[in-house]
Design a protein around this motif. Structure first.
Motif, PDB file in Angstrom:
ATOM      1  N   UNK A   1      55.691 -13.075 -38.179  1.00 17.68           N
ATOM      2  CA  UNK A   1      55.435 -12.387 -36.919  1.00 17.68           C
ATOM      3  C   UNK A   1      54.412 -13.163 -36.100  1.00 17.68           C
ATOM      4  N   UNK A   2      53.317 -13.576 -36.744  1.00 15.30           N
ATOM      5  CA  UNK A   2      52.271 -14.322 -36.037  1.00 15.30           C
ATOM      6  C   UNK A   2      52.814 -15.652 -35.518  1.00 15.30           C
ATOM      7  N   UNK A   3      53.519 -16.394 -36.397  1.00 16.35           N
ATOM      8  CA  UNK A   3      54.078 -17.684 -35.976  1.00 16.35           C
ATOM      9  C   UNK A   3      55.108 -17.508 -34.862  1.00 16.35           C
ATOM     10  N   UNK A   4      55.895 -16.432 -34.957  1.00 16.08           N
ATOM     11  CA  UNK A   4      56.887 -16.169 -33.924  1.00 16.08           C
ATOM     12  C   UNK A   4      56.260 -15.857 -32.585  1.00 16.08           C
ATOM     13  N   UNK A   5      55.202 -15.065 -32.601  1.00 18.61           N
ATOM     14  CA  UNK A   5      54.513 -14.737 -31.357  1.00 18.61           C
ATOM     15  C   UNK A   5      53.883 -15.981 -30.733  1.00 18.61           C
ATOM     16  N   UNK A   6      53.327 -16.856 -31.582  1.00 19.02           N
ATOM     17  CA  UNK A   6      52.706 -18.086 -31.077  1.00 19.02           C
ATOM     18  C   UNK A   6      53.751 -18.982 -30.425  1.00 19.02           C
ATOM     19  N   UNK A   7      54.926 -19.069 -31.023  1.00 20.52           N
ATOM     20  CA  UNK A   7      55.988 -19.950 -30.507  1.00 20.52           C
ATOM     21  C   UNK A   7      56.928 -19.235 -29.553  1.00 20.52           C
ATOM     22  N   UNK A   8      56.669 -17.965 -29.259  1.00 19.62           N
ATOM     23  CA  UNK A   8      57.557 -17.208 -28.394  1.00 19.62           C
ATOM     24  C   UNK A   8      58.918 -16.963 -29.018  1.00 19.62           C
ATOM     25  N   UNK A   9      58.985 -17.017 -30.345  1.00 16.54           N
ATOM     26  CA  UNK A   9      60.244 -16.862 -31.083  1.00 16.54           C
ATOM     27  C   UNK A   9      61.319 -17.809 -30.562  1.00 16.54           C
ATOM     28  N   UNK A  10      60.866 -19.001 -30.179  1.00 13.70           N
ATOM     29  CA  UNK A  10      61.808 -20.023 -29.752  1.00 13.70           C
ATOM     30  C   UNK A  10      62.740 -20.359 -30.911  1.00 13.70           C
ATOM     31  N   UNK A  11      64.009 -20.561 -30.615  1.00 14.08           N
ATOM     32  CA  UNK A  11      65.024 -20.707 -31.666  1.00 14.08           C
ATOM     33  C   UNK A  11      64.753 -21.906 -32.571  1.00 14.08           C
ATOM     34  N   UNK A  12      64.101 -22.929 -32.072  1.00 19.52           N
ATOM     35  CA  UNK A  12      63.798 -24.102 -32.894  1.00 19.52           C
ATOM     36  C   UNK A  12      62.319 -24.214 -33.227  1.00 19.52           C
ATOM     37  N   UNK A  13      61.439 -23.855 -32.306  1.00 18.36           N
ATOM     38  CA  UNK A  13      60.008 -23.991 -32.569  1.00 18.36           C
ATOM     39  C   UNK A  13      59.531 -23.043 -33.675  1.00 18.36           C
ATOM     40  N   UNK A  14      60.062 -21.831 -33.712  1.00 19.59           N
ATOM     41  CA  UNK A  14      59.640 -20.878 -34.737  1.00 19.59           C
ATOM     42  C   UNK A  14      59.980 -21.372 -36.148  1.00 19.59           C
ATOM     43  N   UNK A  15      61.200 -21.871 -36.405  1.00 24.06           N
ATOM     44  CA  UNK A  15      61.461 -22.454 -37.731  1.00 24.06           C
ATOM     45  C   UNK A  15      60.563 -23.641 -38.048  1.00 24.06           C
ATOM     46  N   UNK A  16      60.284 -24.490 -37.054  1.00 22.16           N
ATOM     47  CA  UNK A  16      59.378 -25.613 -37.279  1.00 22.16           C
ATOM     48  C   UNK A  16      58.012 -25.121 -37.739  1.00 22.16           C
ATOM     49  N   UNK A  17      57.488 -24.127 -37.037  1.00 21.45           N
ATOM     50  CA  UNK A  17      56.168 -23.594 -37.366  1.00 21.45           C
ATOM     51  C   UNK A  17      56.156 -22.995 -38.766  1.00 21.45           C
ATOM     52  N   UNK A  18      57.247 -22.344 -39.154  1.00 19.69           N
ATOM     53  CA  UNK A  18      57.309 -21.727 -40.473  1.00 19.69           C
ATOM     54  C   UNK A  18      57.300 -22.783 -41.577  1.00 19.69           C
ATOM     55  N   UNK A  19      58.031 -23.878 -41.391  1.00 19.72           N
ATOM     56  CA  UNK A  19      58.033 -24.950 -42.383  1.00 19.72           C
ATOM     57  C   UNK A  19      56.635 -25.533 -42.537  1.00 19.72           C
TER      58      UNK A  19
END
Length: 520
Positions: A77-95
């Motif tokens: 949730x935190x990573x998604x909010x930071x990346x705006x739940x961007x379809x590619x940026x959110x997975x990058x942040x999670x990795x």
């Protein structure tokens, strides 16, 4: 120079080097982030997190779900909010988050625990860092799932357990409870370690703890404090599960249990458990999957050696004996649970990842004080295994593949191409649901109705009677050939083995039901 501080800094530098080497396995082109290195289940987390961020609650496909572990979901949730739940940026942040948790936080916690158990010199600190970062659990850190947080939970809980037995007090009991509560929220199967830790505070002789001289009443009082703190931290999650789902177990676990969709037989499950337990205890990345016969060798030779090692571990006289015995006992319970009550063989290596902790601590206890050079040689061999595996993965990725690439890429592309309003379901619905909101989960990990049908053996009947226009995946485990399904759906096989079940508009078979499938 302060030796423990120097050892910690050196260990973190080694961890940073491994972190950097892992980035070789990450796709350099952003478009590839939807295919690797995340596993499909990671997109379950991200999709639910996106719904939470959008104010839709803890839901998947519009229905409440609990098919996840809370701490990892909070991170998503935190990573998604930071990346705006961007379809590619959110997975990058999670990795990147998972890699940082495993390599950096995990290394720090391991060296911190080892420093409680005995003097940590710079060579020992470097060897510990190598063993941890090059371990069999290291490659699981890519998946985007909860394994790195769970492993850190084990290390923190074992550290607070040692601190408690070194000097029982109200403060030590409270910290034991806090560590246990957070570890449980990282992954619920840590309950076995939490339970043994609390039990050892009441009956310390069972683990050879030095706190055995305290009166029974005092031991029971402090154990109650630790247990209450754990329960308070876990209560919101457990109560939600009980109220909404009538079970404290997340539905994803229930879907993977025996009798679930992925159950391919008890003997196959025990074989996977035996191989995974040996590989994780051995720490090194033993290539047991290819060739397949190597797995049989591991069972014939490795299992007896692993059992002998656990017996030796139990008998070893070492300052770490309390922690080691608790970790070993919890590991044996995990093996029994996942061998006897679960049926998802492909998940076992990740579920039994905590045995890496036992392997590293055991090797340290046996070799560090008497034969430190043996431990350093063991670490060097582990690096060779790591480099070999890293080279194989880099070669696979450079040729367009890679073991971290999910088998749902083509599935996601097909789902995204369907007309608006099409009601779609998929077994591996994580990535499809991430690229197209509203995809119905068909493996039961996120959908209670499907889970009930799977457990009752009525999945095919449920699918035939559902409101889905399309059901799609690479394999339905034979359920796509059930007469109840074939009576309502046209079955098509597209590129890359993609199976599409398209509902008929009437009883008559359409003139070209597979139009648009073969071209994908």
């Amino acid at each position: 120079m302060n030796r423990p501080a120097s050892a910690a800094r050196g260990a973190l530098l080694v961890a940073a080097a491994f972190f950097a080497s892992k980035l070789l396995l990450c796709p350099l082109q952003s478009g590839d982030w939807l295919s690797r290195p995340l596993g499909d289940d990671a997109y379950y987390y991200l999709t639910v997190a996106r719904n939470i961020g959008a104010g839709q609650g803890i839901t998947y496909d519009g229905a409440a779900t609990n098919g996840f572990h809370p701490l990892q979901m909070a991170a998503c949730v935190v990573l998604g909010l930071i990346t705006g739940f961007d379809q590619r940026l959110a997975p990058m942040a999670l990795v990147l988050f998972n890699l940082a948790v495993f390599h950096l936080l995990g290394t720090w916690l391991l060296v911190r625990l080892a420093s409680r158990l005995g003097p940590v010199s710079l060579p020992l600190g470097l060897s510990l860092a190598v063993l941890w970062n090059a371990s069999a659990a290291g490659f699981a850190s890519y998946s985007g799932l909860e394994t790195p947080l769970a492993l850190c939970g084990w290390l923190w809980l074992l550290t607070t357990l040692h601190d408690y037995h070194a000097g029982p007090s109200l403060r030590a009991a409270a910290w034991l409870g806090v560590a246990g509560g957070f570890a449980f929220l990282a992954r619920n199967d840590i309950a076995v370690l939490c339970g043994l830790a609390v039990l050892s505070t009441v009956f310390p002789r069972m683990l050879g703890a030095s706190s055995a001289g305290a009166p029974l009443g005092e031991r029971a009082r402090l154990a109650s404090i630790a247990a209450v703190v754990m329960a308070l931290l876990a209560a919101p999650w457990l109560l939600r599960n009980l109220v909404l789902f009538s079970s404290p177990m997340p539905q994803s676990g229930a879907a993977e249990a025996a009798g679930g969709l992925y159950d391919i037989g008890r003997m196959a499950q025990w074989r996977a458990v035996a191989v995974s337990a040996v590989v994780n205890l051995a720490v090194a990345n033993i290539p047991v999957d290819s060739p397949a016969w190597l797995g049989h060798v591991v069972i014939l030779l490795g299992v007896p050696l692993a059992l002998a090692g656990l017996v030796l571990l139990w008998r070893v006289e070492h300052r770490a004996s309390t922690v080691l015995r608790c970790a070993a006992a919890a590991s044996i319970l995990l093996v029994l649970v996942y061998g006897g009550a679960f049926g998802a063989t492909h998940m076992v290596r990740r579920w039994l990842a905590p045995l890496v902790v036992v392997g590293i601590l055991g090797a340290t206890a046996v070799f560090a004080s008497k034969r430190p050079r043996a431990l350093h040689a063991f670490a060097a061999v582990t690096v060779l295994f790591y480099v070999a595996k890293l080279g194989v993965e880099v070669r696979r990725i450079s040729s367009g593949g890679g073991s971290f690439r999910t088998n749902t890429v083509e599935l996601a592309a097909f789902v995204a191409s369907q007309p608006a309003g099409t009601r779609i379901g998929a077994l591996q619905s994580g990535l499809p649901g991430w690229v197209r909101p509203g995809v119905v989960n068909l493996d039961g990990k996120m959908n209670r109705r499907v889970l009930a049908a799977i457990r009752a053996g009525d999945f095919a009947t449920w699918l035939a009677a559902s409101d889905l226009d399309i059901a799609v995946d690479h394999g339905f485990f034979g359920r796509d050939l059930d007469p109840a399904v074939l009576a309502r759906f046209d079955r098509c096989v597209g590129a890359h083995g993609l199976i599409v079940l398209r509902r008929r508009s009437g009883d008559a078979v359409a003139s070209n039901p597979c139009s648009g499938v073969h071209s994908q």
